[in-house]
Design a protein around this motif. Sequence first.
Motif, short mmCIF file in Angstrom:
data_model
loop_
_atom_site.label_atom_id
_atom_site.label_comp_id
_atom_site.label_asym_id
_atom_site.label_seq_id
_atom_site.Cartn_x
_atom_site.Cartn_y
_atom_site.Cartn_z
N PHE A 66 0.83 -1.20 0.00
CA PHE A 66 0.00 0.00 0.00
C PHE A 66 0.87 1.26 0.00
O PHE A 66 1.72 1.41 -0.86
N PHE A 239 -10.22 8.77 0.18
CA PHE A 239 -10.14 7.34 0.46
C PHE A 239 -11.23 6.51 -0.21
O PHE A 239 -11.15 5.27 -0.18
N SER A 240 -12.23 7.16 -0.84
CA SER A 240 -13.34 6.36 -1.35
C SER A 240 -13.83 6.75 -2.74
O SER A 240 -14.86 6.25 -3.18
N VAL A 246 -10.32 0.97 -2.43
CA VAL A 246 -10.19 0.18 -1.20
C VAL A 246 -10.82 -1.21 -1.32
O VAL A 246 -10.77 -1.99 -0.38
N THR A 249 -8.09 -4.86 -3.88
CA THR A 249 -6.92 -5.65 -3.51
C THR A 249 -7.14 -7.14 -3.74
O THR A 249 -8.21 -7.66 -3.46
N ALA A 338 -0.86 1.23 4.68
CA ALA A 338 -2.10 0.75 5.30
C ALA A 338 -1.99 -0.74 5.54
O ALA A 338 -1.53 -1.51 4.70
N GLN A 362 -5.58 -1.92 11.25
CA GLN A 362 -6.35 -0.70 11.01
C GLN A 362 -5.65 0.55 11.51
O GLN A 362 -6.26 1.63 11.54
#
Length: 381
Positions: A66, A239-240, A246, A249, A338, A362
């Motif tokens: 990441f 982030f979205s 996200v 992966t 991350a 996290q």
Amino acid sequence: MEVSGYCAPGFESIYRAFADNFRERGDTGAALAVRQYGETIVSLWAGSSDRQGQTAFTEDTIANVFSSSKGVLALLALQQVAEGKLELDRPVADYWPEFGEKGKAQITLRQLLSHRAGVVAFQEKVADELIYDWDAACAQVAASEPWWAPGSRQGYAPFLYGWSVGGLLERATSTPVTELYRQFLAAPLELHGGFGAVGHRSAQVADVGPLKKPLPELRENAISRAIKADRSSAVAMAFSNPVSLVMGTNSREWREAVIPAANGHFSALDLAVIYGELAREDANILPRELIVEAASEQSSGHDAVLQAEVSFGCGFIRSGTAADLRFGGPAGFGHPGAGGSVGFADPERELGFGYVSTRLGQSLFMDRRAVSLLEQLYGML
């Protein structure tokens, strides 16, 4: 848990600390490597690299690290500064005219590397497939508007960093990022992995997934709270937007794409070798004056996206006093990713450190697995 690998005499207790991450902290496949004075003093690996537990993790297994990818991309950019193809304080638009649109005409490479450009996220909703199309993603970044006046605030760019810096590299050198990586890093350092997961020296690719039991946090991660407070904010969009950032992966599309801010696949030894070279007094992968730029503070304070106090050099996070950002000594610099991966250089000890795992935590920066390994290592130095 059987641990494979090597520890130099005097460092044997690292075996136990590494095994403890499997017994106590949820690791099921991971590797740790440390280089000092140009020599490997620790290279350990254990567990499995696939979700079924059928394939053994090996020294050359590469895993998605990441944002640890960002440090490798920054090094490529600094190498092109050394080659005379780029200048840190020259506008990006001089090399990439399209990038100068919508208030970005004066943004420099230094601002991109130190997260002061304001280009932190797409403001308009984009298609999920965009991130797998290099040319389209770079064009979208070039057409994007900054979230604030460039240079006025520090704001981490989780994904657009890769297309901004990578797109600049390609236009300044007329060479694809993947080829620059091969010429300047992978071939001379004999690295196992690279950006994406295919076409590298190692074909041993790990599957990644969340820790089955979350680890106690070392600090509050305020990002989730900021996203819930405003779904259209820079934090939420960074982030979205798109959600494939996200959710992709382990997919074939993710592994075959070049997303250099987030889908680098490296072994722990790769990270230790890269940072071990940067930490050496006689480093030959980058001139000393540019290593100083990499490690020197370019921006610091409350980050508008990370929602935390962070100090950036040119492309790297600088060592701090908090346990999850302590990269060896005060002169250390590197980049966590991350989920828990991390690579860093400690110039005071001429040491490079790399840790990768298949189990993603996290934490905002390093989590208790990497921190426990660091504490054990530095207790013996």
